[in-house]
Design a protein around this motif. Structure first.
Motif, PDB file in Angstrom:
ATOM      1  N   ILE A   1       0.889  -1.168   0.000  1.00  0.00           N
ATOM      2  CA  ILE A   1       0.000   0.000   0.000  1.00  0.00           C
ATOM      3  C   ILE A   1       0.921   1.210   0.000  1.00  0.00           C
ATOM      4  CG2 ILE A   1      -1.764   1.289   1.288  1.00  0.00           C
ATOM      5  CD1 ILE A   1      -2.690  -1.512   0.399  1.00  0.00           C
ATOM      6  N   ASN A   2       0.660   2.171  -0.872  1.00  0.00           N
ATOM      7  CA  ASN A   2       1.549   3.319  -1.027  1.00  0.00           C
ATOM      8  C   ASN A   2       0.727   4.601  -0.821  1.00  0.00           C
ATOM      9  OD1 ASN A   2       3.324   5.295  -1.960  1.00  0.00           O
ATOM     10  ND2 ASN A   2       4.050   4.063  -3.682  1.00  0.00           N
ATOM     11  N   LEU A   3       0.887   5.212   0.338  1.00  0.00           N
ATOM     12  CA  LEU A   3       0.100   6.399   0.718  1.00  0.00           C
ATOM     13  C   LEU A   3       0.825   7.637   0.218  1.00  0.00           C
ATOM     14  CD1 LEU A   3      -0.264   5.142   4.379  1.00  0.00           C
ATOM     15  CD2 LEU A   3      -2.072   5.056   2.631  1.00  0.00           C
ATOM     16  N   VAL A   4       0.248   8.314  -0.771  1.00  0.00           N
ATOM     17  CA  VAL A   4       0.951   9.426  -1.412  1.00  0.00           C
ATOM     18  C   VAL A   4       0.413  10.758  -0.903  1.00  0.00           C
ATOM     19  CG1 VAL A   4       1.660  10.445  -3.608  1.00  0.00           C
ATOM     20  CG2 VAL A   4       1.204   7.987  -3.477  1.00  0.00           C
ATOM     21  N   SER A   5       1.304  11.566  -0.327  1.00  0.00           N
ATOM     22  CA  SER A   5       0.971  12.907   0.201  1.00  0.00           C
ATOM     23  C   SER A   5      -0.190  12.846   1.178  1.00  0.00           C
ATOM     24  CB  SER A   5       0.651  13.876  -0.941  1.00  0.00           C
ATOM     25  OG  SER A   5       1.801  14.080  -1.697  1.00  0.00           O
ATOM     26  N   ALA A   6       0.058  12.224   2.298  1.00  0.00           N
ATOM     27  CA  ALA A   6      -1.019  11.884   3.224  1.00  0.00           C
ATOM     28  C   ALA A   6      -0.904  12.606   4.561  1.00  0.00           C
ATOM     29  CB  ALA A   6      -0.997  10.376   3.459  1.00  0.00           C
ATOM     30  N   SER A   7       0.057  13.506   4.722  1.00  0.00           N
ATOM     31  CA  SER A   7       0.357  14.011   6.070  1.00  0.00           C
ATOM     32  C   SER A   7      -0.824  14.709   6.730  1.00  0.00           C
ATOM     33  CB  SER A   7       1.569  14.943   6.044  1.00  0.00           C
ATOM     34  OG  SER A   7       1.371  15.975   5.128  1.00  0.00           O
ATOM     35  N   HIS A   8      -1.680  15.356   5.954  1.00  0.00           N
ATOM     36  CA  HIS A   8      -2.824  16.090   6.524  1.00  0.00           C
ATOM     37  C   HIS A   8      -3.995  15.162   6.837  1.00  0.00           C
ATOM     38  CE1 HIS A   8      -2.302  16.116   2.236  1.00  0.00           C
ATOM     39  NE2 HIS A   8      -3.598  16.135   2.075  1.00  0.00           N
ATOM     40  N   PHE A   9      -3.854  13.863   6.519  1.00  0.00           N
ATOM     41  CA  PHE A   9      -4.900  12.881   6.843  1.00  0.00           C
ATOM     42  C   PHE A   9      -4.362  11.768   7.744  1.00  0.00           C
ATOM     43  CE2 PHE A   9      -6.658  14.367   2.629  1.00  0.00           C
ATOM     44  CZ  PHE A   9      -7.770  15.008   3.160  1.00  0.00           C
ATOM     45  N   ILE A  10      -3.278  12.006   8.444  1.00  0.00           N
ATOM     46  CA  ILE A  10      -2.664  10.949   9.249  1.00  0.00           C
ATOM     47  C   ILE A  10      -3.642  10.312  10.250  1.00  0.00           C
ATOM     48  CG2 ILE A  10      -1.007  10.544  11.131  1.00  0.00           C
ATOM     49  CD1 ILE A  10       1.068  12.039   9.568  1.00  0.00           C
TER      50      ILE A  10
ATOM     51  N   SER B   1       5.325  16.405  11.057  1.00  0.00           N
ATOM     52  CA  SER B   1       5.572  16.669  12.475  1.00  0.00           C
ATOM     53  C   SER B   1       5.887  15.353  13.190  1.00  0.00           C
ATOM     54  CB  SER B   1       4.350  17.320  13.122  1.00  0.00           C
ATOM     55  OG  SER B   1       3.352  16.354  13.343  1.00  0.00           O
ATOM     56  N   LEU B   2       6.609  15.447  14.263  1.00  0.00           N
ATOM     57  CA  LEU B   2       6.935  14.239  15.018  1.00  0.00           C
ATOM     58  C   LEU B   2       5.676  13.639  15.629  1.00  0.00           C
ATOM     59  CD1 LEU B   2      10.286  15.262  16.730  1.00  0.00           C
ATOM     60  CD2 LEU B   2       9.892  14.173  14.516  1.00  0.00           C
ATOM     61  N   ASP B   3       4.756  14.495  16.092  1.00  0.00           N
ATOM     62  CA  ASP B   3       3.500  13.967  16.661  1.00  0.00           C
ATOM     63  C   ASP B   3       2.717  13.199  15.603  1.00  0.00           C
ATOM     64  OD1 ASP B   3       4.080  15.030  19.088  1.00  0.00           O
ATOM     65  OD2 ASP B   3       2.730  16.748  18.933  1.00  0.00           O
ATOM     66  N   GLY B   4       2.667  13.741  14.396  1.00  0.00           N
ATOM     67  CA  GLY B   4       1.959  13.057  13.308  1.00  0.00           C
ATOM     68  C   GLY B   4       2.598  11.712  13.008  1.00  0.00           C
ATOM     69  N   LEU B   5       3.915  11.699  12.883  1.00  0.00           N
ATOM     70  CA  LEU B   5       4.606  10.446  12.553  1.00  0.00           C
ATOM     71  C   LEU B   5       4.423   9.392  13.650  1.00  0.00           C
ATOM     72  CD1 LEU B   5       7.913  11.800  10.993  1.00  0.00           C
ATOM     73  CD2 LEU B   5       6.006  10.714   9.795  1.00  0.00           C
ATOM     74  N   ARG B   6       4.366   9.856  14.887  1.00  0.00           N
ATOM     75  CA  ARG B   6       4.210   8.875  15.986  1.00  0.00           C
ATOM     76  C   ARG B   6       2.867   8.172  15.922  1.00  0.00           C
ATOM     77  NH1 ARG B   6       7.400  12.997  19.679  1.00  0.00           N
ATOM     78  NH2 ARG B   6       9.491  12.352  19.077  1.00  0.00           N
ATOM     79  N   MET B   7       1.860   8.824  15.319  1.00  0.00           N
ATOM     80  CA  MET B   7       0.564   8.141  15.140  1.00  0.00           C
ATOM     81  C   MET B   7       0.697   6.966  14.162  1.00  0.00           C
ATOM     82  SD  MET B   7      -2.282  11.146  14.798  1.00  0.00           S
ATOM     83  CE  MET B   7      -1.813  12.763  15.345  1.00  0.00           C
TER      84      MET B   7
END
Ligand code: SF4
Length: 315
Positions: free
Chosen positions: A107-116, A144-150
């Motif tokens: 699965i390849n999530l493209v430009s997804a940071s605002h929908f994490i 953001s680090l908070d986003g990535l941690r999700m």
């Protein structure tokens, strides 16, 4: 939508823009994204790096909206003009499972940071229902680090850009402050989560990190600084994809340097520097990649369920 997704969207700090928008109440921040995930295309992508696309293709899900404003964006229809369809988290879960049933490598999530938050919820649901192929997170690096941690424990492969070292360029071309320090911190978090680079017997990446860098015309020396950071912080074995595909698109022609394609001289300078500083794992692109033909056609394929199309036809 579960409670933690709602809470994350009530005062949105999902990406480094930190807008604080209450997306649950219909407000929007810099990215313009709402509460529901918005998707423009679900496809089998053949033109990613070989460990991602393999022989059967990568299961791309292209999300609408973006937290950057790149003047040369090749996907501006969906990133800036926001073409796409809003779907439920349940439908996004189904899409992930459908991509797996098509036999795609990942699965390849493209430009997804605002929908994490919504993606994390859909991935948890899909994994509970049998999703087992690797999940690739394809990012502009402004995370953001908070986003990535999700996403910790849900994403297997990170595929971030490291676009600029010089913040003047980042502001001028992508309207983003503090890009280099933000991307650097995000990439280190991605490395922390994925630990090592692991491939299956066919060379498909199962876990790991591949950094992408698009070499821009007139700015190959900025590419040197990006490579220096990679060498110093991720070591000589870091996987780096040096993109040669720059094509003047969208608003690029308003900028003198960006109005032309990259020269062979400029690209060769960067690949030579890559070797000179001791990096060992690189992907390079042929010059023929620099064409708009490789831009996907965003037509909502795969976004709606078969049942929805059935209802539409009957109407
Ligand atoms: S995801 Fe969008 S609304 Fe949230 S902080 Fe980033 S730009 Fe702002």
């Amino acid at each position: 939508m579960n409670l933690s997704t709602q809470q994350a969207l009530q005062h949105c700090t999902v990406c480094p823009r930190n807008c604080g928008a209450d997306r649950i109440s219909g407000k929007v921040g810099f990215c313009g994204a709402g509460t529901l995930p918005k998707v423009a295309l679900v496809s089998a992508h053949q033109w990613e790096e070989p460990p991602i696309s393999g022989t059967r293709g990568s299961g791309t899900v292209f999300f609408s909206h973006c937290n950057l404003r790149c003047v040369f964006c090749q996907n501006h229809d969906i990133s800036q003009e926001n073409f796409g369809a809003e779907i439920s988290i349940e439908r996004l879960t189904e899409i992930f499972l459908e991509q797996q049933s098509r036999g795609l490598h990942n699965i390849n999530l493209v430009s997804a940071s605002h929908f994490i938050p919504q993606i994390a919820e859909a991935l948890e649901n899909a994994k509970a229902q049998g999703l087992s192929i690797p999940v690739v997170y394809n990012s502009n690096g402004y995370e953001s680090l908070d986003g990535l941690r999700m996403l910790d424990g849900l994403v297997d492969v990170y595929l971030p850009d490291f676009k600029y070292w010089d913040d003047t360029l980042a502001v001028q071309y992508s309207k983003v402050p503090h890009y280099a320090e933000t991307a650097a911190a995000a990439i280190l978090e991605m490395r922390r989560q994925t630990k090592a680079d692991i491939f299956d017997e066919n060379g498909i990446m199962e876990k790991g990190l591949i950094l992408r860098h698009l070499v821009l015309p007139g700015h190959y020396k900025d590419s040197f600084r990006v490579l220096d950071w990679i060498r110093e912080n991720l070591g000589k074995d870091a996987y780096v994809s040096l993109l040669n595909q720059y094509t003047p698109m969208y608003h690029a022609t308003e900028f003198r340097n960006l109005s032309r394609r990259l020269t062979t001289f400029e690209y060769d300078k960067v690949t030579e520097y890559f070797l000179e500083i001791g990096l060992t794992n690189g992907f390079v692109q042929k010059r023929s990649a620099a064409t708009s033909e490789y831009t996907p056609l965003f037509d909502l394929s795969g976004v709606k369920s078969a049942a929805t199309f059935q209802i539409r036809k009957e109407n």
